[in-house]
Each structure stands twice: as structure tokens, then as C-alpha cells.
Scaffold this motif. Structure first.
Motif, PDB file in Angstrom:
ATOM      1  N   ARG A 147      46.512  29.574  37.098  1.00 36.07           N
ATOM      2  CA  ARG A 147      46.178  28.146  37.186  1.00 36.07           C
ATOM      3  C   ARG A 147      47.377  27.352  37.696  1.00 36.07           C
ATOM      4  NH1 ARG A 147      44.238  29.025  31.921  1.00 36.07           N
ATOM      5  NH2 ARG A 147      42.102  29.726  32.039  1.00 36.07           N
ATOM      6  N   ALA A 148      48.565  27.807  37.345  1.00 33.95           N
ATOM      7  CA  ALA A 148      49.786  27.140  37.799  1.00 33.95           C
ATOM      8  C   ALA A 148      50.053  27.416  39.276  1.00 33.95           C
ATOM      9  CB  ALA A 148      50.979  27.596  36.955  1.00 33.95           C
ATOM     10  N   MET A 149      49.586  28.550  39.790  1.00 30.89           N
ATOM     11  CA  MET A 149      49.819  28.895  41.196  1.00 30.89           C
ATOM     12  C   MET A 149      49.043  27.996  42.142  1.00 30.89           C
ATOM     13  SD  MET A 149      49.811  33.035  41.361  1.00 30.89           S
ATOM     14  CE  MET A 149      49.805  33.052  43.145  1.00 30.89           C
ATOM     15  N   GLY A 150      47.748  27.881  41.927  1.00 33.46           N
ATOM     16  CA  GLY A 150      46.901  27.079  42.799  1.00 33.46           C
ATOM     17  C   GLY A 150      46.827  27.624  44.213  1.00 33.46           C
ATOM     18  N   GLY A 151      46.012  26.996  45.045  1.00 35.01           N
ATOM     19  CA  GLY A 151      45.937  27.338  46.465  1.00 35.01           C
ATOM     20  C   GLY A 151      45.075  28.535  46.815  1.00 35.01           C
ATOM     21  N   PHE A 152      44.323  29.078  45.857  1.00 31.73           N
ATOM     22  CA  PHE A 152      43.490  30.236  46.122  1.00 31.73           C
ATOM     23  C   PHE A 152      42.069  29.979  45.640  1.00 31.73           C
ATOM     24  CE2 PHE A 152      47.774  31.888  45.850  1.00 31.73           C
ATOM     25  CZ  PHE A 152      47.837  32.730  46.949  1.00 31.73           C
ATOM     26  N   ASP A 153      41.113  30.582  46.325  1.00 32.81           N
ATOM     27  CA  ASP A 153      39.712  30.465  45.918  1.00 32.81           C
ATOM     28  C   ASP A 153      39.362  31.466  44.823  1.00 32.81           C
ATOM     29  OD1 ASP A 153      39.296  28.485  47.803  1.00 32.81           O
ATOM     30  OD2 ASP A 153      38.604  29.896  49.326  1.00 32.81           O
ATOM     31  N   ARG A 154      40.041  32.620  44.849  1.00 33.23           N
ATOM     32  CA  ARG A 154      39.684  33.683  43.902  1.00 33.23           C
ATOM     33  C   ARG A 154      40.890  34.547  43.557  1.00 33.23           C
ATOM     34  NH1 ARG A 154      34.356  37.141  43.216  1.00 33.23           N
ATOM     35  NH2 ARG A 154      35.166  38.420  41.563  1.00 33.23           N
ATOM     36  N   PHE A 155      40.951  34.924  42.284  1.00 35.48           N
ATOM     37  CA  PHE A 155      41.968  35.856  41.808  1.00 35.48           C
ATOM     38  C   PHE A 155      41.296  37.113  41.271  1.00 35.48           C
ATOM     39  CE2 PHE A 155      44.215  31.788  41.316  1.00 35.48           C
ATOM     40  CZ  PHE A 155      45.393  32.084  41.965  1.00 35.48           C
ATOM     41  N   TYR A 156      41.915  38.235  41.548  1.00 31.60           N
ATOM     42  CA  TYR A 156      41.520  39.516  40.982  1.00 31.60           C
ATOM     43  C   TYR A 156      42.686  39.969  40.103  1.00 31.60           C
ATOM     44  CZ  TYR A 156      38.113  39.331  44.749  1.00 31.60           C
ATOM     45  OH  TYR A 156      37.110  38.944  45.598  1.00 31.60           O
ATOM     46  N   TYR A 157      42.394  40.323  38.872  1.00 32.64           N
ATOM     47  CA  TYR A 157      43.445  40.659  37.910  1.00 32.64           C
ATOM     48  C   TYR A 157      43.578  42.165  37.756  1.00 32.64           C
ATOM     49  CZ  TYR A 157      42.977  35.742  36.803  1.00 32.64           C
ATOM     50  OH  TYR A 157      42.924  34.377  36.894  1.00 32.64           O
ATOM     51  N   TYR A 158      44.784  42.664  37.967  1.00 30.20           N
ATOM     52  CA  TYR A 158      45.114  44.073  37.778  1.00 30.20           C
ATOM     53  C   TYR A 158      46.185  44.153  36.701  1.00 30.20           C
ATOM     54  CZ  TYR A 158      42.648  46.127  41.769  1.00 30.20           C
ATOM     55  OH  TYR A 158      41.680  46.596  42.626  1.00 30.20           O
ATOM     56  N   LEU A 159      45.888  44.879  35.635  1.00 24.88           N
ATOM     57  CA  LEU A 159      46.851  45.058  34.562  1.00 24.88           C
ATOM     58  C   LEU A 159      47.254  46.527  34.517  1.00 24.88           C
ATOM     59  CD1 LEU A 159      45.181  42.871  31.787  1.00 24.88           C
ATOM     60  CD2 LEU A 159      46.863  42.188  33.506  1.00 24.88           C
ATOM     61  N   PHE A 160      48.547  46.773  34.558  1.00 26.87           N
ATOM     62  CA  PHE A 160      49.098  48.127  34.570  1.00 26.87           C
ATOM     63  C   PHE A 160      49.830  48.355  33.249  1.00 26.87           C
ATOM     64  CE2 PHE A 160      48.790  46.778  38.945  1.00 26.87           C
ATOM     65  CZ  PHE A 160      48.362  47.913  39.632  1.00 26.87           C
ATOM     66  N   SER A 161      49.562  49.495  32.612  1.00 27.44           N
ATOM     67  CA  SER A 161      50.194  49.774  31.331  1.00 27.44           C
ATOM     68  C   SER A 161      50.548  51.246  31.195  1.00 27.44           C
ATOM     69  CB  SER A 161      49.247  49.381  30.192  1.00 27.44           C
ATOM     70  OG  SER A 161      49.773  49.777  28.943  1.00 27.44           O
ATOM     71  N   LYS A 162      51.741  51.483  30.702  1.00 29.71           N
ATOM     72  CA  LYS A 162      52.186  52.848  30.410  1.00 29.71           C
ATOM     73  C   LYS A 162      51.356  53.465  29.287  1.00 29.71           C
ATOM     74  CE  LYS A 162      55.929  55.169  28.013  1.00 29.71           C
ATOM     75  NZ  LYS A 162      57.073  54.929  27.161  1.00 29.71           N
ATOM     76  N   SER A 163      50.996  52.673  28.289  1.00 31.93           N
ATOM     77  CA  SER A 163      50.417  53.214  27.054  1.00 31.93           C
ATOM     78  C   SER A 163      48.966  52.840  26.800  1.00 31.93           C
ATOM     79  CB  SER A 163      51.265  52.751  25.865  1.00 31.93           C
ATOM     80  OG  SER A 163      52.597  53.189  26.029  1.00 31.93           O
ATOM     81  N   GLY A 164      48.290  52.306  27.781  1.00 25.53           N
ATOM     82  CA  GLY A 164      46.881  51.973  27.591  1.00 25.53           C
ATOM     83  C   GLY A 164      46.667  50.518  27.211  1.00 25.53           C
ATOM     84  N   PHE A 165      45.442  50.243  26.753  1.00 26.04           N
ATOM     85  CA  PHE A 165      45.011  48.863  26.557  1.00 26.04           C
ATOM     86  C   PHE A 165      44.285  48.693  25.229  1.00 26.04           C
ATOM     87  CE2 PHE A 165      45.211  49.897  31.015  1.00 26.04           C
ATOM     88  CZ  PHE A 165      45.972  48.859  31.528  1.00 26.04           C
ATOM     89  N   GLU A 166      44.368  47.496  24.695  1.00 21.70           N
ATOM     90  CA  GLU A 166      43.639  47.133  23.493  1.00 21.70           C
ATOM     91  C   GLU A 166      42.132  47.255  23.767  1.00 21.70           C
ATOM     92  OE1 GLU A 166      43.643  42.868  22.001  1.00 21.70           O
ATOM     93  OE2 GLU A 166      45.323  43.763  20.885  1.00 21.70           O
ATOM     94  N   GLU A 167      41.393  47.687  22.786  1.00 20.44           N
ATOM     95  CA  GLU A 167      39.952  47.931  22.959  1.00 20.44           C
ATOM     96  C   GLU A 167      39.208  46.703  23.487  1.00 20.44           C
ATOM     97  OE1 GLU A 167      36.794  50.167  23.433  1.00 20.44           O
ATOM     98  OE2 GLU A 167      38.666  50.999  22.683  1.00 20.44           O
ATOM     99  N   SER A 168      39.534  45.509  22.985  1.00 16.19           N
ATOM    100  CA  SER A 168      38.844  44.301  23.453  1.00 16.19           C
ATOM    101  C   SER A 168      39.099  44.043  24.934  1.00 16.19           C
ATOM    102  CB  SER A 168      39.257  43.085  22.620  1.00 16.19           C
ATOM    103  OG  SER A 168      40.624  42.788  22.816  1.00 16.19           O
ATOM    104  N   LEU A 169      40.238  44.467  25.422  1.00 14.38           N
ATOM    105  CA  LEU A 169      40.552  44.325  26.847  1.00 14.38           C
ATOM    106  C   LEU A 169      39.781  45.355  27.668  1.00 14.38           C
ATOM    107  CD1 LEU A 169      42.247  42.695  28.821  1.00 14.38           C
ATOM    108  CD2 LEU A 169      44.157  44.209  28.352  1.00 14.38           C
ATOM    109  N   ILE A 170      39.661  46.556  27.149  1.00 14.09           N
ATOM    110  CA  ILE A 170      38.914  47.611  27.844  1.00 14.09           C
ATOM    111  C   ILE A 170      37.457  47.185  28.043  1.00 14.09           C
ATOM    112  CG2 ILE A 170      38.015  49.970  27.624  1.00 14.09           C
ATOM    113  CD1 ILE A 170      40.699  50.655  26.208  1.00 14.09           C
ATOM    114  N   ARG A 171      36.876  46.530  27.072  1.00 11.81           N
ATOM    115  CA  ARG A 171      35.480  46.072  27.194  1.00 11.81           C
ATOM    116  C   ARG A 171      35.318  45.034  28.301  1.00 11.81           C
ATOM    117  NH1 ARG A 171      35.723  46.486  21.459  1.00 11.81           N
ATOM    118  NH2 ARG A 171      36.128  44.267  21.255  1.00 11.81           N
ATOM    119  N   GLU A 172      36.390  44.320  28.653  1.00 18.41           N
ATOM    120  CA  GLU A 172      36.334  43.293  29.709  1.00 18.41           C
ATOM    121  C   GLU A 172      36.494  43.868  31.115  1.00 18.41           C
ATOM    122  OE1 GLU A 172      35.706  40.067  29.434  1.00 18.41           O
ATOM    123  OE2 GLU A 172      35.624  40.052  27.253  1.00 18.41           O
TER     124      GLU A 172
END
Length: 144
Positions: free
Chosen positions: A104-129
Motif C-alpha cells: 500500500r505504501a508503494m503505490g503505482g501498480f494495478d496488481r500485486f502477486y505475493y510470494y513468500l519464501f521460507s526455510k522452515s515452512g509456513f503457519e497452517e493459517s497461511l498455507i490455507r490462503e
């Protein structure tokens, strides 16, 4: 050098290396994640033009914000934004919420795609998303 000669590397490793390995590897891991996007992920939602980082002020929190990966699309109206965490604990959902605040602070784009990289995996609630389009979760194992 004295630790090597005196055969005391195990103690030195624990104190001098092991405790700081994640700090050092964080920058290396960020580079690995950028390379993964550029060279290996064949299912990207946009054609990439440029990959880098973003630093800026967040007008809501009035704090500095940093995004590990910003990959601009060739048409310039979309971007892949990513967070890279080389830690021994799973990435919490709050990391995705933070990324959304930062974009939201960046601005200037119509669409964002979010990529999250983790060495140890992700919280279950995040995996469901993870829908594979707007949010993509990538583990270190997947990058190999």
C-alpha cells in the motif's frame, strides 16, 4: 586461526558461526529467491522485466518499510513482491499481512502477486490462503 591449530573448532563454531548463520544466510537466501523467480519458476503470473528490492516510508505507520523482492512486470502495472525468511521457525501469517501493508505504501501498480519464501515452512493459517495465484508459498526444499 588458533582455534583451528588447537583443534577447538567445535566451540568456536557454536559461538561464532552457528548463532549468526541465519543473519548471514538471510542475504544469501534473498539472492537465491530472486534467482528462483528469474531462472526456475515457470509459472509466474507476469513476464518479468526487473527484479530488485524496495525501501520506502510507510505513510500509515510512519516507519521505514523494506520489501525483499520486487519483480516488475514487463508492462509495468503489476509486480511480484516477496518476503524471504531464512529462519528455524515457520513463517507466520502476519508476514503476509505486513507485505500487504508495505505494498500500500508503494503505490503505482494495478496488481500485486505475493510470494513468500521460507526455510522452515509456513503457519497452517497461511498455507490455507495459498491459492497459487495471488499468494504463492515457496519452501527451501521446493527451490532445489
Amino acid at each position: 586461526m588458533a582455534a583451528v591449530v588447537s583443534d577447538r573448532m567445535e566451540g568456536i563454531y557454536t559461538f561464532a558461526v552457528e548463532q549468526r548463520l541465519s543473519d548471514y544466510m538471510g542475504l544469501v537466501f534473498e539472492r537465491m529467491c530472486r534467482d528462483y523467480l528469474l531462472l526456475y519458476d515457470s509459472g509466474l503470473p507476469v513476464n518479468l522485466q526487473n527484479v530488485g528490492q524496495w525501501w520506502g516510508g510507510n505513510p500509515v505507520t510512519r516507519k521505514q518499510a523494506q520489501i525483499d523482492i520486487v519483480a516488475l512486470s514487463a508492462e509495468g502495472r503489476s509486480a511480484i513482491v516477496g518476503s524471504c525468511k531464512f529462519r528455524n521457525e515457520v513463517m507466520p501469517r502476519s508476514e503476509w499481512d505486513l507485505m500487504k501493508d508495505y505494498t500500500r505504501a508503494m503505490g503505482g501498480f494495478d496488481r500485486f502477486y505475493y510470494y513468500l519464501f521460507s526455510k522452515s515452512g509456513f503457519e497452517e493459517s497461511l498455507i490455507r490462503e495459498d491459492d497459487g495465484t495471488n499468494l504463492r508459498l515457496v519452501t527451501l526444499d521446493e527451490m532445489y
